[in-house]
Design a protein around this motif. Sequence first.
Motif, PDB file in Angstrom:
ATOM      1  N   ASN A 141     -22.270 -67.019 -50.278  1.00 51.75           N
ATOM      2  CA  ASN A 141     -22.024 -68.036 -51.310  1.00 51.75           C
ATOM      3  C   ASN A 141     -22.311 -67.497 -52.707  1.00 51.75           C
ATOM      4  O   ASN A 141     -21.955 -68.124 -53.694  1.00 51.75           O
ATOM      5  CB  ASN A 141     -22.957 -69.246 -51.130  1.00 51.75           C
ATOM      6  N   TYR A 142     -22.977 -66.360 -52.773  1.00 49.37           N
ATOM      7  CA  TYR A 142     -23.444 -65.870 -54.066  1.00 49.37           C
ATOM      8  C   TYR A 142     -22.270 -65.487 -54.976  1.00 49.37           C
ATOM      9  O   TYR A 142     -21.375 -64.757 -54.547  1.00 49.37           O
ATOM     10  CB  TYR A 142     -24.355 -64.658 -53.836  1.00 49.37           C
ATOM     11  N   HIS A 143     -22.310 -66.021 -56.205  1.00 43.34           N
ATOM     12  CA  HIS A 143     -21.254 -65.639 -57.149  1.00 43.34           C
ATOM     13  C   HIS A 143     -21.718 -64.401 -57.902  1.00 43.34           C
ATOM     14  O   HIS A 143     -22.612 -64.485 -58.741  1.00 43.34           O
ATOM     15  CB  HIS A 143     -20.942 -66.796 -58.104  1.00 43.34           C
ATOM     16  N   ASP A 144     -21.107 -63.290 -57.554  1.00 43.99           N
ATOM     17  CA  ASP A 144     -21.493 -62.020 -58.175  1.00 43.99           C
ATOM     18  C   ASP A 144     -20.905 -61.971 -59.588  1.00 43.99           C
ATOM     19  O   ASP A 144     -19.698 -61.891 -59.765  1.00 43.99           O
ATOM     20  CB  ASP A 144     -20.936 -60.877 -57.306  1.00 43.99           C
ATOM     21  N   SER A 145     -21.789 -62.056 -60.585  1.00 48.78           N
ATOM     22  CA  SER A 145     -21.279 -62.141 -61.958  1.00 48.78           C
ATOM     23  C   SER A 145     -21.395 -60.809 -62.702  1.00 48.78           C
ATOM     24  O   SER A 145     -21.241 -60.776 -63.922  1.00 48.78           O
ATOM     25  CB  SER A 145     -22.023 -63.244 -62.714  1.00 48.78           C
ATOM     26  N   ARG A 146     -21.674 -59.730 -61.962  1.00 46.74           N
ATOM     27  CA  ARG A 146     -21.785 -58.433 -62.638  1.00 46.74           C
ATOM     28  C   ARG A 146     -20.432 -58.058 -63.251  1.00 46.74           C
ATOM     29  O   ARG A 146     -19.384 -58.286 -62.648  1.00 46.74           O
ATOM     30  CB  ARG A 146     -22.215 -57.350 -61.639  1.00 46.74           C
ATOM     31  N   ILE A 147     -20.504 -57.491 -64.460  1.00 44.72           N
ATOM     32  CA  ILE A 147     -19.261 -57.178 -65.183  1.00 44.72           C
ATOM     33  C   ILE A 147     -18.615 -55.927 -64.570  1.00 44.72           C
ATOM     34  O   ILE A 147     -19.257 -54.890 -64.456  1.00 44.72           O
ATOM     35  CB  ILE A 147     -19.576 -56.941 -66.679  1.00 44.72           C
ATOM     36  N   HIS A 148     -17.346 -56.080 -64.166  1.00 41.70           N
ATOM     37  CA  HIS A 148     -16.651 -54.955 -63.526  1.00 41.70           C
ATOM     38  C   HIS A 148     -15.938 -54.058 -64.522  1.00 41.70           C
ATOM     39  O   HIS A 148     -15.763 -52.873 -64.269  1.00 41.70           O
ATOM     40  CB  HIS A 148     -15.646 -55.490 -62.488  1.00 41.70           C
ATOM     41  N   VAL A 149     -15.504 -54.665 -65.617  1.00 44.47           N
ATOM     42  CA  VAL A 149     -14.811 -53.844 -66.621  1.00 44.47           C
ATOM     43  C   VAL A 149     -15.035 -54.438 -68.012  1.00 44.47           C
ATOM     44  O   VAL A 149     -15.119 -55.654 -68.165  1.00 44.47           O
ATOM     45  CB  VAL A 149     -13.302 -53.719 -66.299  1.00 44.47           C
ATOM     46  N   CYS A 150     -15.162 -53.543 -68.970  1.00 42.16           N
ATOM     47  CA  CYS A 150     -15.267 -54.010 -70.364  1.00 42.16           C
ATOM     48  C   CYS A 150     -14.024 -53.531 -71.094  1.00 42.16           C
ATOM     49  O   CYS A 150     -13.791 -52.322 -71.229  1.00 42.16           O
ATOM     50  CB  CYS A 150     -16.523 -53.421 -70.995  1.00 42.16           C
ATOM     51  N   LEU A 151     -13.214 -54.492 -71.521  1.00 40.97           N
ATOM     52  CA  LEU A 151     -12.048 -54.130 -72.332  1.00 40.97           C
ATOM     53  C   LEU A 151     -12.529 -54.068 -73.769  1.00 40.97           C
ATOM     54  O   LEU A 151     -12.919 -55.102 -74.339  1.00 40.97           O
ATOM     55  CB  LEU A 151     -10.937 -55.172 -72.183  1.00 40.97           C
ATOM     56  N   TYR A 152     -12.563 -52.866 -74.322  1.00 39.34           N
ATOM     57  CA  TYR A 152     -13.065 -52.726 -75.697  1.00 39.34           C
ATOM     58  C   TYR A 152     -11.885 -52.661 -76.659  1.00 39.34           C
ATOM     59  O   TYR A 152     -11.099 -51.711 -76.630  1.00 39.34           O
ATOM     60  CB  TYR A 152     -13.960 -51.475 -75.837  1.00 39.34           C
ATOM     61  N   PHE A 153     -11.755 -53.678 -77.501  1.00 35.75           N
ATOM     62  CA  PHE A 153     -10.612 -53.803 -78.412  1.00 35.75           C
ATOM     63  C   PHE A 153     -10.904 -53.055 -79.717  1.00 35.75           C
ATOM     64  O   PHE A 153     -11.821 -53.417 -80.451  1.00 35.75           O
ATOM     65  CB  PHE A 153     -10.334 -55.277 -78.728  1.00 35.75           C
ATOM     66  N   LYS A 171     -24.154 -47.857 -76.342  1.00 36.59           N
ATOM     67  CA  LYS A 171     -25.213 -48.655 -75.717  1.00 36.59           C
ATOM     68  C   LYS A 171     -24.811 -49.163 -74.341  1.00 36.59           C
ATOM     69  O   LYS A 171     -25.668 -49.438 -73.514  1.00 36.59           O
ATOM     70  CB  LYS A 171     -25.568 -49.860 -76.610  1.00 36.59           C
ATOM     71  N   ILE A 172     -23.508 -49.342 -74.114  1.00 42.40           N
ATOM     72  CA  ILE A 172     -23.119 -49.967 -72.833  1.00 42.40           C
ATOM     73  C   ILE A 172     -22.437 -49.008 -71.863  1.00 42.40           C
ATOM     74  O   ILE A 172     -22.141 -49.394 -70.744  1.00 42.40           O
ATOM     75  CB  ILE A 172     -22.223 -51.220 -73.055  1.00 42.40           C
ATOM     76  N   ASP A 173     -22.222 -47.747 -72.281  1.00 42.47           N
ATOM     77  CA  ASP A 173     -21.401 -46.887 -71.409  1.00 42.47           C
ATOM     78  C   ASP A 173     -22.066 -46.540 -70.076  1.00 42.47           C
ATOM     79  O   ASP A 173     -21.381 -46.198 -69.117  1.00 42.47           O
ATOM     80  CB  ASP A 173     -20.907 -45.618 -72.147  1.00 42.47           C
ATOM     81  N   MET A 201     -10.043 -40.381 -78.926  1.00 40.56           N
ATOM     82  CA  MET A 201     -10.577 -39.633 -77.774  1.00 40.56           C
ATOM     83  C   MET A 201     -11.533 -38.539 -78.254  1.00 40.56           C
ATOM     84  O   MET A 201     -12.563 -38.298 -77.621  1.00 40.56           O
ATOM     85  CB  MET A 201      -9.444 -39.026 -76.936  1.00 40.56           C
ATOM     86  N   ASN A 202     -11.198 -37.892 -79.379  1.00 37.54           N
ATOM     87  CA  ASN A 202     -12.086 -36.857 -79.926  1.00 37.54           C
ATOM     88  C   ASN A 202     -13.426 -37.442 -80.322  1.00 37.54           C
ATOM     89  O   ASN A 202     -14.473 -36.875 -80.012  1.00 37.54           O
ATOM     90  CB  ASN A 202     -11.464 -36.239 -81.200  1.00 37.54           C
ATOM     91  N   GLU A 203     -13.352 -38.580 -81.010  1.00 35.90           N
ATOM     92  CA  GLU A 203     -14.597 -39.211 -81.469  1.00 35.90           C
ATOM     93  C   GLU A 203     -15.467 -39.646 -80.299  1.00 35.90           C
ATOM     94  O   GLU A 203     -16.691 -39.498 -80.348  1.00 35.90           O
ATOM     95  CB  GLU A 203     -14.277 -40.418 -82.339  1.00 35.90           C
ATOM     96  N   LEU A 204     -14.820 -40.159 -79.248  1.00 34.59           N
ATOM     97  CA  LEU A 204     -15.593 -40.579 -78.070  1.00 34.59           C
ATOM     98  C   LEU A 204     -16.284 -39.371 -77.441  1.00 34.59           C
ATOM     99  O   LEU A 204     -17.457 -39.432 -77.067  1.00 34.59           O
ATOM    100  CB  LEU A 204     -14.682 -41.268 -77.038  1.00 34.59           C
ATOM    101  N   ALA A 205     -15.541 -38.251 -77.360  1.00 32.01           N
ATOM    102  CA  ALA A 205     -16.115 -37.043 -76.758  1.00 32.01           C
ATOM    103  C   ALA A 205     -17.246 -36.494 -77.630  1.00 32.01           C
ATOM    104  O   ALA A 205     -18.306 -36.127 -77.114  1.00 32.01           O
ATOM    105  CB  ALA A 205     -15.020 -35.998 -76.564  1.00 32.01           C
ATOM    106  N   GLU A 206     -17.011 -36.480 -78.950  1.00 32.41           N
ATOM    107  CA  GLU A 206     -18.054 -35.960 -79.862  1.00 32.41           C
ATOM    108  C   GLU A 206     -19.354 -36.745 -79.747  1.00 32.41           C
ATOM    109  O   GLU A 206     -20.438 -36.190 -79.869  1.00 32.41           O
ATOM    110  CB  GLU A 206     -17.570 -36.066 -81.323  1.00 32.41           C
ATOM    111  N   ASN A 207     -19.215 -38.049 -79.499  1.00 34.12           N
ATOM    112  CA  ASN A 207     -20.414 -38.887 -79.401  1.00 34.12           C
ATOM    113  C   ASN A 207     -20.883 -39.070 -77.963  1.00 34.12           C
ATOM    114  O   ASN A 207     -21.730 -39.922 -77.680  1.00 34.12           O
ATOM    115  CB  ASN A 207     -20.140 -40.254 -80.037  1.00 34.12           C
ATOM    116  N   SER A 208     -20.318 -38.267 -77.053  1.00 39.65           N
ATOM    117  CA  SER A 208     -20.670 -38.306 -75.605  1.00 39.65           C
ATOM    118  C   SER A 208     -20.611 -39.718 -75.041  1.00 39.65           C
ATOM    119  O   SER A 208     -21.517 -40.158 -74.329  1.00 39.65           O
ATOM    120  CB  SER A 208     -22.068 -37.749 -75.348  1.00 39.65           C
ATOM    121  N   ILE A 209     -19.560 -40.430 -75.379  1.00 40.36           N
ATOM    122  CA  ILE A 209     -19.400 -41.783 -74.829  1.00 40.36           C
ATOM    123  C   ILE A 209     -18.531 -41.694 -73.578  1.00 40.36           C
ATOM    124  O   ILE A 209     -17.431 -41.151 -73.611  1.00 40.36           O
ATOM    125  CB  ILE A 209     -18.775 -42.738 -75.877  1.00 40.36           C
TER     126      ILE A 209
END
Length: 416
Positions: A141-153, A171-173, A201-209
């Motif tokens: 019966n448990y409603h699993d509310s864990r977030i499966h995906v974060c769409l970052y706009f 902070k959330i990766d 993509m470069n910026e994400l890699a540079e910041n190790s996200i």
Amino acid sequence: IPNDEDTPKEENIRCLPLLDHFGFECLPHQLVNRSIQQGFTFNILCVGETGIGKSTLIDTLFNTNFKEQKSSHFYSHVGLKIHTYELQETNVQLKLTVVKTVGYGDQINKEASYKPIVDYIDAQFEAYLQEELKIKRSYFNYHDSRIHVCLYFISPTGHSLKSLDLLTMKKIDSKVNIVPLIAKADTISKNDLQKFKAKIMNELAENSIQIYQCPVDDETIAQMNSSMNEHFPLAVVGSMEEVKVGKRMVRGRQYPWGVLQVENESHCDFVKLRDMLLCTNMEDLKEQTHTRHYEQYRCYRLRKMGFTDVGPDNQPISFQEIYEAKRQEFHEQCQREEEQLKQRFMQRIKEKEATFKEAEKELQDKFEHLKRVQQEETLKLEEERRKLDEEIIEFYKMRAASESLQTQTCSNVKKD
Ligand code: GDP
């Protein structure tokens, strides 16, 4: 033993197609049937500035119209809007939870913007952990509310990511699967879009996200997923408007110079996103959430509670031993605290006693002083009374003398 005449010759055997499944070949069907009966849950977190197109994209993805009030730009802090919907397609039921940021990026202090998001993700992990730790668990019966995906706009600026984007994603990766999206991709030209994607993509890699990587270990979807990974961040356009293109009605956005078709892969990556989220990788997103992100949270929490798999001597340690050690530690801590409390109490009593004694002495001194003053007053009064008594006696004496003098004078007058 059948004689030769009874045995049918090989070429005469009739091969009938199987009408049903037999043996353990049926196992996958059991799983499918069970899953369909239970229904599916999927939880999406949409992070992005107010008016960036979060609600429109969710409506376009699920072909729904979750009528919602437009958010204002004047919230003093970032909040979250949480809605759960029960959707059905043929016989498949989906319990969809959509969590959207409200007021994100509208505050001057950007530092505090990511905190409610991180807190919400952690709170869902904590709720699941508490359910796991119960003696009587009710996963059914448990409603699993864990977030499966974060769409970052991401804003379609064409320049680079904002510092708030980098800060929040960092902070959330480790807590959630991040799928970066370039919102309102119809406002940016094709050339600029390619450059913008590479820059992000470069910026994400540079910041190790760490962003979500579609799995390529399953050969049936490996090719599709590896090409999907190359398209990140997906450039999306949302619209629930039906626009006429030739003889067909399509979902799109009508402009004076033409129509942007949402579901046309040469116009934007919306179809890729939908396929990735709903058709190919929903189960992987859920699995990653459970085995990677939740696992990390669980380890951290259990360690904080004092659990460990190996003792100080690097030998495996049983749950019973940990429990006993913790109980002993707790008992000792209670005793220590009780002792401290007693000492503090005795100290307070001594202090109070000393102040009472001081006050008593002060009162006694005051009393003695007053008594002395009163005795002196009494003595003074007695002296005055004594003097008065003497004066009265003197007065009576004088009066008697004067009366006798008066009578003598009268008798002398009569004689004369
Ligand atoms: P939210 O506050 O992030 O939920 O934003 P909304 O979904 O309410 O969208 C805000 C406005 O942006 C609405 O007027 C939408 O019609 C418009 N919008 C949404 N998606 C797109 C898009 O992909 N391209 C363009 N040009 N406008 C969009």
